[in-house]
Design a protein around this motif. Structure first.
Motif, PDB file in Angstrom:
ATOM      1  N   LYS A  87      62.344 -35.687 -33.358  1.00 11.08           N
ATOM      2  CA  LYS A  87      61.569 -34.893 -34.010  1.00 11.08           C
ATOM      3  C   LYS A  87      61.876 -34.368 -35.497  1.00 11.08           C
ATOM      4  CE  LYS A  87      58.000 -31.784 -33.222  1.00 11.08           C
ATOM      5  NZ  LYS A  87      56.556 -32.197 -32.845  1.00 11.08           N
ATOM      6  N   GLY A  88      63.263 -34.563 -35.488  1.00  9.91           N
ATOM      7  CA  GLY A  88      63.516 -34.397 -36.986  1.00  9.91           C
ATOM      8  C   GLY A  88      64.688 -35.227 -37.464  1.00  9.91           C
ATOM      9  N   LEU A  89      64.633 -35.715 -38.794  1.00 11.13           N
ATOM     10  CA  LEU A  89      65.681 -36.718 -39.329  1.00 11.13           C
ATOM     11  C   LEU A  89      66.383 -36.161 -40.416  1.00 11.13           C
ATOM     12  CD1 LEU A  89      66.308 -39.716 -38.964  1.00 11.13           C
ATOM     13  CD2 LEU A  89      64.891 -40.248 -40.787  1.00 11.13           C
ATOM     14  N   VAL A  90      67.722 -36.347 -40.349  1.00  9.72           N
ATOM     15  CA  VAL A  90      68.656 -36.008 -41.336  1.00  9.72           C
ATOM     16  C   VAL A  90      69.243 -37.016 -42.040  1.00  9.72           C
ATOM     17  CG1 VAL A  90      70.596 -34.436 -41.951  1.00  9.72           C
ATOM     18  CG2 VAL A  90      69.159 -33.690 -40.096  1.00  9.72           C
ATOM     19  N   VAL A  91      69.027 -37.103 -43.221  1.00 10.45           N
ATOM     20  CA  VAL A  91      69.459 -38.090 -44.383  1.00 10.45           C
ATOM     21  C   VAL A  91      70.545 -37.484 -45.302  1.00 10.45           C
ATOM     22  CG1 VAL A  91      67.521 -39.879 -43.687  1.00 10.45           C
ATOM     23  CG2 VAL A  91      67.498 -38.319 -45.720  1.00 10.45           C
ATOM     24  N   SER A  92      71.274 -38.377 -45.870  1.00 11.19           N
ATOM     25  CA  SER A  92      72.037 -37.804 -47.155  1.00 11.19           C
ATOM     26  C   SER A  92      71.403 -38.005 -48.579  1.00 11.19           C
ATOM     27  CB  SER A  92      73.531 -38.670 -46.915  1.00 11.19           C
ATOM     28  OG  SER A  92      73.099 -39.988 -47.245  1.00 11.19           O
ATOM     29  N   TRP A  93      70.703 -38.953 -48.625  1.00 12.08           N
ATOM     30  CA  TRP A  93      69.774 -38.839 -49.943  1.00 12.08           C
ATOM     31  C   TRP A  93      68.835 -39.669 -49.504  1.00 12.08           C
ATOM     32  CZ3 TRP A  93      69.872 -35.553 -53.505  1.00 12.08           C
ATOM     33  CH2 TRP A  93      69.448 -35.659 -54.889  1.00 12.08           C
ATOM     34  N   ALA A  94      67.402 -39.195 -50.098  1.00  8.19           N
ATOM     35  CA  ALA A  94      66.006 -40.036 -49.806  1.00  8.19           C
ATOM     36  C   ALA A  94      65.422 -40.694 -51.032  1.00  8.19           C
ATOM     37  CB  ALA A  94      65.262 -39.095 -49.155  1.00  8.19           C
ATOM     38  N   PRO A  95      64.691 -41.859 -50.905  1.00  5.18           N
ATOM     39  CA  PRO A  95      64.025 -42.341 -51.949  1.00  5.18           C
ATOM     40  C   PRO A  95      62.802 -41.379 -52.110  1.00  5.18           C
ATOM     41  CG  PRO A  95      63.698 -43.589 -49.848  1.00  5.18           C
ATOM     42  CD  PRO A  95      64.935 -42.685 -49.654  1.00  5.18           C
ATOM     43  N   GLN A  96      63.111 -40.407 -52.773  1.00  2.00           N
ATOM     44  CA  GLN A  96      61.771 -39.313 -52.804  1.00  2.00           C
ATOM     45  C   GLN A  96      60.498 -39.613 -52.858  1.00  2.00           C
ATOM     46  OE1 GLN A  96      63.264 -35.132 -53.550  1.00  2.00           O
ATOM     47  NE2 GLN A  96      61.910 -35.124 -55.371  1.00  2.00           N
ATOM     48  N   GLN A  97      60.261 -40.540 -53.932  1.00  2.00           N
ATOM     49  CA  GLN A  97      58.906 -40.882 -54.333  1.00  2.00           C
ATOM     50  C   GLN A  97      58.470 -41.616 -53.183  1.00  2.00           C
ATOM     51  OE1 GLN A  97      57.144 -41.367 -57.933  1.00  2.00           O
ATOM     52  NE2 GLN A  97      59.003 -42.055 -58.965  1.00  2.00           N
ATOM     53  N   ARG A  98      59.162 -42.341 -52.616  1.00  5.99           N
ATOM     54  CA  ARG A  98      58.140 -43.209 -51.629  1.00  5.99           C
ATOM     55  C   ARG A  98      58.163 -42.320 -50.381  1.00  5.99           C
ATOM     56  NH1 ARG A  98      61.516 -48.772 -50.587  1.00  5.99           N
ATOM     57  NH2 ARG A  98      59.492 -49.042 -49.450  1.00  5.99           N
ATOM     58  N   VAL A  99      58.808 -41.171 -50.248  1.00 11.38           N
ATOM     59  CA  VAL A  99      58.547 -40.293 -49.031  1.00 11.38           C
ATOM     60  C   VAL A  99      57.368 -39.474 -49.303  1.00 11.38           C
ATOM     61  CG1 VAL A  99      59.619 -38.133 -48.132  1.00 11.38           C
ATOM     62  CG2 VAL A  99      61.121 -40.361 -48.236  1.00 11.38           C
ATOM     63  N   LEU A 100      57.489 -39.043 -50.612  1.00 16.78           N
ATOM     64  CA  LEU A 100      56.268 -38.088 -51.045  1.00 16.78           C
ATOM     65  C   LEU A 100      54.857 -38.886 -51.098  1.00 16.78           C
ATOM     66  CD1 LEU A 100      57.902 -36.082 -53.895  1.00 16.78           C
ATOM     67  CD2 LEU A 100      57.144 -35.059 -51.572  1.00 16.78           C
ATOM     68  N   SER A 101      55.018 -39.878 -51.100  1.00 20.36           N
ATOM     69  CA  SER A 101      53.676 -40.954 -51.257  1.00 20.36           C
ATOM     70  C   SER A 101      53.356 -41.350 -49.847  1.00 20.36           C
ATOM     71  CB  SER A 101      53.916 -42.099 -52.320  1.00 20.36           C
ATOM     72  OG  SER A 101      54.735 -42.824 -51.839  1.00 20.36           O
ATOM     73  N   HIS A 102      54.314 -41.159 -48.788  1.00 22.57           N
ATOM     74  CA  HIS A 102      53.994 -41.561 -47.524  1.00 22.57           C
ATOM     75  C   HIS A 102      52.901 -40.959 -46.730  1.00 22.57           C
ATOM     76  CE1 HIS A 102      54.833 -43.113 -43.498  1.00 22.57           C
ATOM     77  NE2 HIS A 102      55.211 -44.049 -44.177  1.00 22.57           N
ATOM     78  N   PRO A 103      51.904 -41.696 -46.127  1.00 22.87           N
ATOM     79  CA  PRO A 103      50.645 -40.923 -45.689  1.00 22.87           C
ATOM     80  C   PRO A 103      51.206 -39.821 -44.505  1.00 22.87           C
ATOM     81  CG  PRO A 103      50.812 -43.118 -45.206  1.00 22.87           C
ATOM     82  CD  PRO A 103      51.700 -43.177 -46.145  1.00 22.87           C
ATOM     83  N   SER A 104      52.463 -40.006 -43.968  1.00 20.78           N
ATOM     84  CA  SER A 104      52.946 -39.135 -42.987  1.00 20.78           C
ATOM     85  C   SER A 104      53.346 -37.639 -43.217  1.00 20.78           C
ATOM     86  CB  SER A 104      53.886 -39.613 -42.170  1.00 20.78           C
ATOM     87  OG  SER A 104      53.562 -40.601 -41.270  1.00 20.78           O
ATOM     88  N   VAL A 105      53.473 -37.609 -44.723  1.00 19.49           N
ATOM     89  CA  VAL A 105      54.100 -36.159 -45.337  1.00 19.49           C
ATOM     90  C   VAL A 105      53.041 -35.246 -45.288  1.00 19.49           C
ATOM     91  CG1 VAL A 105      55.352 -35.113 -47.090  1.00 19.49           C
ATOM     92  CG2 VAL A 105      55.924 -37.272 -46.197  1.00 19.49           C
ATOM     93  N   ALA A 106      53.153 -34.070 -44.879  1.00 19.15           N
ATOM     94  CA  ALA A 106      52.260 -32.923 -44.958  1.00 19.15           C
ATOM     95  C   ALA A 106      52.791 -32.117 -46.018  1.00 19.15           C
ATOM     96  CB  ALA A 106      52.093 -32.256 -43.748  1.00 19.15           C
ATOM     97  N   CYS A 107      53.702 -31.758 -46.451  1.00 19.78           N
ATOM     98  CA  CYS A 107      54.172 -30.741 -47.324  1.00 19.78           C
ATOM     99  C   CYS A 107      55.534 -30.843 -47.951  1.00 19.78           C
ATOM    100  CB  CYS A 107      53.979 -29.256 -46.805  1.00 19.78           C
ATOM    101  SG  CYS A 107      55.127 -28.909 -45.545  1.00 19.78           S
ATOM    102  N   PHE A 108      56.160 -30.437 -48.891  1.00 16.38           N
ATOM    103  CA  PHE A 108      57.318 -30.526 -49.517  1.00 16.38           C
ATOM    104  C   PHE A 108      58.038 -29.192 -49.530  1.00 16.38           C
ATOM    105  CE2 PHE A 108      59.189 -32.224 -53.882  1.00 16.38           C
ATOM    106  CZ  PHE A 108      60.390 -32.134 -53.281  1.00 16.38           C
ATOM    107  N   MET A 109      59.125 -29.048 -48.723  1.00 14.17           N
ATOM    108  CA  MET A 109      59.938 -27.924 -48.952  1.00 14.17           C
ATOM    109  C   MET A 109      61.187 -28.067 -50.073  1.00 14.17           C
ATOM    110  SD  MET A 109      62.136 -25.820 -46.188  1.00 14.17           S
ATOM    111  CE  MET A 109      60.845 -25.424 -44.881  1.00 14.17           C
ATOM    112  N   THR A 110      60.924 -27.518 -51.091  1.00 17.27           N
ATOM    113  CA  THR A 110      61.784 -27.849 -52.196  1.00 17.27           C
ATOM    114  C   THR A 110      62.234 -26.718 -52.908  1.00 17.27           C
ATOM    115  OG1 THR A 110      61.485 -28.854 -54.573  1.00 17.27           O
ATOM    116  CG2 THR A 110      59.436 -27.794 -53.608  1.00 17.27           C
ATOM    117  N   HIS A 111      63.393 -27.033 -53.986  1.00 13.85           N
ATOM    118  CA  HIS A 111      63.861 -26.090 -54.689  1.00 13.85           C
ATOM    119  C   HIS A 111      63.381 -25.832 -56.017  1.00 13.85           C
ATOM    120  CE1 HIS A 111      64.872 -29.741 -56.407  1.00 13.85           C
ATOM    121  NE2 HIS A 111      65.716 -29.189 -57.188  1.00 13.85           N
TER     122      HIS A 111
END
Length: 448
Positions: free
Chosen positions: A321-345
């Motif tokens: 249900k959830g995935l924890v990673v140490s650092w992500a390719p943020q742009q590719r994640v944000l542009s992915h059609p599965s992403v619904a929202c961005f919890m951010t600083h």
């Protein structure tokens, strides 16, 4: 006929991840226009960047990576921004002077957080364009700081004397002035304010203020910065090396491919945010309680207090249900059609990236300009919601669950996010405002 010499510029970022990334992308853009770039990091950060690039490739031809000591001892915490600020100018000024003389540098692009470098104009005659790694609004607020002190809103040590809303666009509370919230101790607040006041006196020297923003999204703030060149959003193509301090974990992209469209919460708090045990556990439990899939970036120094066994059990409990990673390719994640929202600083880079990809925000600022960026998102653009802390300063798991449900059920917010995405993309197209400003910058830097 002799060909003109290749245009050459030096780029000087403040030694923090959110400052290196946009200046690296600007350097790539200048290389595309025929420039040779000397990119100057601290020795500590240069080593980190080169190490993270081992898996991804090398810096392309045209960008020469250089480094200078940051003034800290080897045993010091080089990621402690408060500790770094005090000694940077003393450690770096003379080596930079020497570098500029030897390489015959005519132009430097200096991070606004390295504004002390403007003195190099007087000592070695280099022409300087400043680069704002924060919003045009925060730059305007910076220039207003002496007036806020004169009016008794804050004092010269960064203490808030009057609790009120600062009527800029966006409006922010006086306790959220970036150089006040950046200081974890009274001495650090005093140093921050003193540095701003000192370098504000040099602001007649830069020949341009390059801004990672675009005209449509910050028109009011840009109107009070007469020599501003908004060239953003400065977002790198997916395949381009961008100067990250940690290797990117690409496995999250494969995982996202298995999720339903617009179903995943992407959670990332940048390179400087630190959570204590309570905040960390509430965040973890809130993500699980929301019932939505999530990708959560937990970089190596995100928390120092969490028990490994507890975290291991948490990851096991959300497996699938959830995935924890140490650092992500943020742009590719944000542009992915599965992403619904961005919890951010709400760092400015993340804010621009989320805006460009049309993703609604859940805002949880940590320090500095992030409160101002949150105000833009929630009060001006209306593309997200604020995660509110309780009296102990903790965002509870119930608050996370409730705001996730509210945001993901709000079609108007989603529609506004798409509208701003379209405006952001339009601004960087050939012939449009940010693209035209980039060409103005290119022409300026070609002057000798």
């Amino acid at each position: 006929m002799v060909a003109p010499p290749q245009p050459h510029a030096m780029v000087l970022p403040f030694p923090a991840q959110g400052h290196v990334i946009p200046l690296m992308e600007l350097s790539h853009r200048l290389v595309e226009h025929g420039f040779k770039i000397d990119f100057v990091n601290t020795e500590f950060n240069n080593e980190r960047i080169l190490k993270s690039l081992e898996d991804k490739g090398t810096i392309p031809e045209g960008i020469h990576m250089l480094s200078i000591p940051d003034g800290l001892d080897p045993a010091d915490d080089h990621t402690d921004i408060g500790k770094l600020v005090g000694g940077l100018s003393a450690a770096m000024f003379s080596p930079l002077e020497e570098m500029i003389r030897i390489k015959k540098i005519k132009w430097m692009i200096a991070d606004v957080s390295m504004s002390w470098a403007l003195e190099l104009t007087n000592t070695v005659g280099v022409r300087i364009a400043l680069f704002s790694t924060y919003s045009a609004s925060v730059f305007a607020l910076r220039m207003k700081l002496p007036k806020l002190i004169e009016d008794g809103v804050i004092d010269e040590s960064g203490n808030v004397k009057r609790h009120e809303m600062i009527q800029l666009m966006p409006p922010i509370d006086s306790t959220e002035i970036p150089w006040v919230s950046l200081g974890s101790t009274q001495e650090r607040r005093r140093v921050n304010i003193r540095n701003v006041l000192k370098t504000n006196r040099l602001m007649a020297l830069p020949e341009a203020i390059i801004c990672n923003t675009f005209r449509e999204v910050e028109s009011e703030a840009l109107a009070v910065l007469p020599n501003a060149l908004p060239v953003g959003p400065l977002v790198a193509p997916m395949s381009r090396p961008t100067g990250h301090f940690w290797p990117e974990d690409q496995t999250c992209l494969t995982w996202l491919d298995t999720q339903a469209p617009s179903s995943v919460i992407y959670v990332a708090f940048g390179s400087s945010t630190v959570f204590d045990t309570t905040r960390f556990q509430e965040l973890a439990n809130g993500l699980a309680l929301s019932g939505w899939p999530f990708v959560w970036v937990v970089r190596p120094n995100f928390t120092k207090e969490i028990e490994e066994e507890w975290f291991k059990q948490f990851k096991h409990s959300v497996d699938g249900k959830g995935l924890v990673v140490s650092w992500a390719p943020q742009q590719r994640v944000l542009s992915h059609p599965s992403v619904a929202c961005f919890m951010t600083h709400c760092g400015w880079n993340s804010t621009m990236e989320g805006l460009l990809h049309g993703v609604p925000f859940l805002c949880c600022p940590y320090f500095a300009d992030q409160f101002c960026n949150q105000s833009y998102v929630c009060n001006v653009w209306k593309t997200g919601l604020k995660l509110c802390a309780n009296e102990q300063g903790v965002v509870t798991k119930e608050e996370i669950r409730n705001k996730v449900a509210q945001l993901l059920g709000d079609e108007d917010t989603k529609a506004r996010a798409v509208m701003w995405k379209n405006k952001a993309y339009a601004s960087i197209k050939e012939g449009e405002s940010s693209h035209e400003n980039l060409l103005k910058l290119v022409n300026l830097l070609r002057e000798v």
